[in-house]
Write a protein that holds these residues in place. Structure first.
Motif, PDB file in Angstrom:
ATOM      1  N   HIS A   1      -9.642   0.401  10.716  1.00 49.89           N
ATOM      2  CA  HIS A   1      -9.837   0.761   9.317  1.00 49.89           C
ATOM      3  C   HIS A   1      -9.962   2.263   9.110  1.00 49.89           C
ATOM      4  O   HIS A   1      -9.943   2.734   7.976  1.00 49.89           O
ATOM      5  CB  HIS A   1     -11.078   0.049   8.763  1.00 49.89           C
TER       6      HIS A   1
ATOM      7  N   LYS B   1       1.817  -3.379   7.114  1.00 56.30           N
ATOM      8  CA  LYS B   1       0.368  -3.379   6.946  1.00 56.30           C
ATOM      9  C   LYS B   1      -0.298  -2.344   7.837  1.00 56.30           C
ATOM     10  O   LYS B   1      -1.471  -2.461   8.152  1.00 56.30           O
ATOM     11  CB  LYS B   1      -0.197  -4.775   7.260  1.00 56.30           C
ATOM     12  N   HIS B   2       0.462  -1.352   8.259  1.00 60.87           N
ATOM     13  CA  HIS B   2      -0.131  -0.272   9.049  1.00 60.87           C
ATOM     14  C   HIS B   2       0.463   1.062   8.616  1.00 60.87           C
ATOM     15  O   HIS B   2       1.490   1.117   7.937  1.00 60.87           O
ATOM     16  CB  HIS B   2       0.039  -0.509  10.548  1.00 60.87           C
ATOM     17  N   SER B   3      -0.222   2.123   8.982  1.00 60.13           N
ATOM     18  CA  SER B   3       0.193   3.465   8.593  1.00 60.13           C
ATOM     19  C   SER B   3       0.055   4.404   9.781  1.00 60.13           C
ATOM     20  O   SER B   3      -0.630   4.109  10.757  1.00 60.13           O
ATOM     21  CB  SER B   3      -0.668   3.981   7.429  1.00 60.13           C
TER      22      SER B   3
ATOM     23  N   TRP C   1      -3.459   3.594  11.888  1.00 54.47           N
ATOM     24  CA  TRP C   1      -4.525   2.732  11.383  1.00 54.47           C
ATOM     25  C   TRP C   1      -3.904   1.529  10.689  1.00 54.47           C
ATOM     26  O   TRP C   1      -2.721   1.492  10.403  1.00 54.47           O
ATOM     27  CB  TRP C   1      -5.450   3.492  10.437  1.00 54.47           C
ATOM     28  N   GLY C   2      -4.732   0.494  10.461  1.00 58.69           N
ATOM     29  CA  GLY C   2      -4.263  -0.719   9.806  1.00 58.69           C
ATOM     30  C   GLY C   2      -4.114  -1.872  10.769  1.00 58.69           C
ATOM     31  O   GLY C   2      -4.884  -2.018  11.724  1.00 58.69           O
ATOM     32  N   TRP C   3      -3.092  -2.689  10.525  1.00 64.53           N
ATOM     33  CA  TRP C   3      -2.867  -3.914  11.299  1.00 64.53           C
ATOM     34  C   TRP C   3      -2.428  -3.578  12.709  1.00 64.53           C
ATOM     35  O   TRP C   3      -1.429  -2.917  12.927  1.00 64.53           O
ATOM     36  CB  TRP C   3      -1.813  -4.762  10.592  1.00 64.53           C
TER      37      TRP C   3
ATOM     38  N   SER D   1      -5.160  -0.957   6.172  1.00 63.75           N
ATOM     39  CA  SER D   1      -3.953  -0.154   6.012  1.00 63.75           C
ATOM     40  C   SER D   1      -4.154   1.105   5.177  1.00 63.75           C
ATOM     41  O   SER D   1      -3.344   2.034   5.251  1.00 63.75           O
ATOM     42  CB  SER D   1      -2.831  -0.998   5.390  1.00 63.75           C
TER      43      SER D   1
ATOM     44  N   HIS E   1       0.845  -1.191   0.000  1.00 61.88           N
ATOM     45  CA  HIS E   1       0.000   0.000   0.000  1.00 61.88           C
ATOM     46  C   HIS E   1       0.880   1.240   0.000  1.00 61.88           C
ATOM     47  O   HIS E   1       2.076   1.180   0.341  1.00 61.88           O
ATOM     48  CB  HIS E   1      -0.965   0.004   1.189  1.00 61.88           C
TER      49      HIS E   1
ATOM     50  N   HIS F   1      -6.143  -5.388   6.538  1.00 60.81           N
ATOM     51  CA  HIS F   1      -6.298  -4.956   7.930  1.00 60.81           C
ATOM     52  C   HIS F   1      -6.607  -3.467   8.056  1.00 60.81           C
ATOM     53  O   HIS F   1      -6.428  -2.886   9.124  1.00 60.81           O
ATOM     54  CB  HIS F   1      -5.051  -5.304   8.745  1.00 60.81           C
TER      55      HIS F   1
ATOM     56  N   ASP G   1      -7.262  -4.327  14.787  1.00 57.87           N
ATOM     57  CA  ASP G   1      -7.088  -3.608  13.531  1.00 57.87           C
ATOM     58  C   ASP G   1      -7.987  -2.376  13.519  1.00 57.87           C
ATOM     59  O   ASP G   1      -9.060  -2.364  14.131  1.00 57.87           O
ATOM     60  CB  ASP G   1      -7.453  -4.490  12.334  1.00 57.87           C
TER      61      ASP G   1
ATOM     62  N   ASP H   1      -5.855  -3.182   0.925  1.00 61.24           N
ATOM     63  CA  ASP H   1      -6.369  -2.643   2.191  1.00 61.24           C
ATOM     64  C   ASP H   1      -6.322  -3.697   3.284  1.00 61.24           C
ATOM     65  O   ASP H   1      -7.227  -3.783   4.109  1.00 61.24           O
ATOM     66  CB  ASP H   1      -7.806  -2.145   1.988  1.00 61.24           C
TER      67      ASP H   1
END
Length: 418
Positions: free
Chosen positions: A365, A318-320, A332-334, A288, A268, A286, A363, A284
């Motif tokens: 979203h 997988k996160h931001s 947000w995200g995993w 992310s 992503h 989890h 998680d 997207d």
């Protein structure tokens, strides 16, 4: 005359959270943290910047020193060959280099450091020539070595991906080296294996680049007009070009304008605009992308808006994360819920544990504000407490595979960090 109030200088500290395996959080243990916790070992220095890698972390202080901690299985901490590759450091340790360091970038298992003289130093894994030291250099390098191929070029920024590296010169030229599979070097169809020395991306000649970003296997740049250029791995729509295909040459993302920062994760991507607008694209997993819950959520083939305004951001596996104009951190995200890490294994692929910093492993979203900062043994600051808790704010954030790091400013006495 009334006496003037004496303003105490805010401490600029490092906070880390998420998976603590291999000592990547720098807290002296391998325990995970569900909230940001101040790294007390660095309380007596003013932290300037941080970069979170696969399972290690690198920090630059205001006096130009570099500190690293975490796993050292490839020598990515740069603490000389006296430290066995299999060891790890749970506490930050200073790396001695001949020049002052102004920036650092931690990849999956290698680290790049940029000196104040504009020279690049590299340490760690060289399995895919990501150190840029040439074809006759071993696969593991436990000491930072000067990337001599860039001598004579004034470098202003570096970016480390999983197994490739980028450098940006003061006059806007981009250089790439290392793993070229999927086109991540942007050098064209004849350079899709690996490159042992930095090569200029000729396709960007005539474009004055102001910043570069390296994801896992894709890369990007922002030019002086705020246009975004991307290349490399694209099978998960992470290039934002509307097609799920790799690109071995830089392509402009036509739907993006006035971009200030490009953030690239595994599959992503995210762009922060000059006016605070945020767009994300790719898969997207989890949550992310931060675009809200929708099941099943298809990937975003092109950039789509995120309901958030940011001053800067970061993208991990997988996160931001991002920081708004008030210095508040959003993630947000995993979240690191057990079982969501997949079936792969190894020191860089372990499960997450609270890398969103929200107090749990759920998680998210939609972007959520990080409220609590832990420091000392049993102390914390919580932004939800209107009385009795002094505020803290962030100036920089970095996302890795399953941990997060931030440079924060807070009115905390050093004695409170014990």
């Amino acid at each position: 005359c009334q006496p003037q109030a004496v303003m105490s200088r805010l401490l600029r500290l490092l906070a880390t959270w998420g998976n603590g395996q291999h000592g990547r959080l720098g807290h002296g243990t391998q325990s995970s943290e569900l909230f940001p916790r101040v790294v007390s070992a660095l309380a007596n220095v003013q932290v300037s910047s941080v970069s979170a890698g696969g399972a290690h972390t690198a920090v630059v202080t205001e006096d130009g020193c570099i500190w690293t901690f975490g796993i050292n299985n490839h020598g990515q901490l740069g603490h000389s060959s006296n430290l066995p590759h299999c060891q790890l450091l749970q506490d930050p340790a200073e790396v001695i280099l001949p020049d002052r360091i102004q920036a650092v970038s931690a990849g999956e298992s290698h680290t790049l450091a940029l000196s104040s003289a504009g020279e690049v130093w590299a340490a760690g894994s060289n399995d895919d020539s990501q150190l840029g030291l040439g074809p006759n250099v071993g696969a593991k390098n436990a000491e930072f070595r000067l990337v001599k191929a860039l001598q004579g070029v004034q470098i202003r920024a570096v970016a480390a991906g999983n197994q490739h590296s980028l450098a940006l010169s003061a006059d806007g030229k981009v250089f790439a080296w290392g793993h070229g599979h999927y086109g991540g070097l942007g050098l064209g169809p004849h350079h899709v294996r690996w490159e042992a020395y930095p090569l200029q991306i000729k396709a960007l000649e005539g474009v004055k680049v102001t910043s570069v970003a390296a994801g896992a296997y894709h890369s990007g740049a922002v030019d002086d007009n705020g246009a975004v250029w991307v290349w490399g791995h694209g099978s998960s729509w992470q290039l934002g070009l509307g097609i799920n295909a790799h690109e071995c040459l830089p392509q402009q993302v036509r739907s993006l304008r006035h971009v200030k920062q490009l953030c690239l994760g595994f599959s992503h991507s995210m762009a922060v605009g000059k006016y605070g607008d945020v767009h994300s694209w790719g898969t997207d997993e989890h949550g992310s992308l931060g675009q809200g819950f929708q099941w099943p959520k298809p990937g975003s083939k092109t950039p789509e808006p995120v309901r958030l305004r940011l001053a800067s951001g970061a993208a991990g596996w997988k996160h931001s994360a991002g920081i708004n104009s008030d210095g508040r951190i959003f993630t947000w995200g995993w979240g690191g819920a057990v079982g969501s890490g997949g079936l792969i294994s190894g020191p860089g692929y372990d499960l997450g544990a609270g890398q969103l910093g929200l107090g749990d492993e759920m998680d998210q979203h939609d972007p959520q504000q990080v409220q609590r900062l832990l420091y000392g043994r049993n102390r914390y600051r919580d932004l939800r407490q209107a009385v009795g808790s002094k505020p803290w704010h962030a100036v920089m954030v970095s996302c890795a595979r399953n941990h997060t790091a931030a440079v924060i400013e807070a009115d905390i006495r050093e004695s409170e960090l014990d």
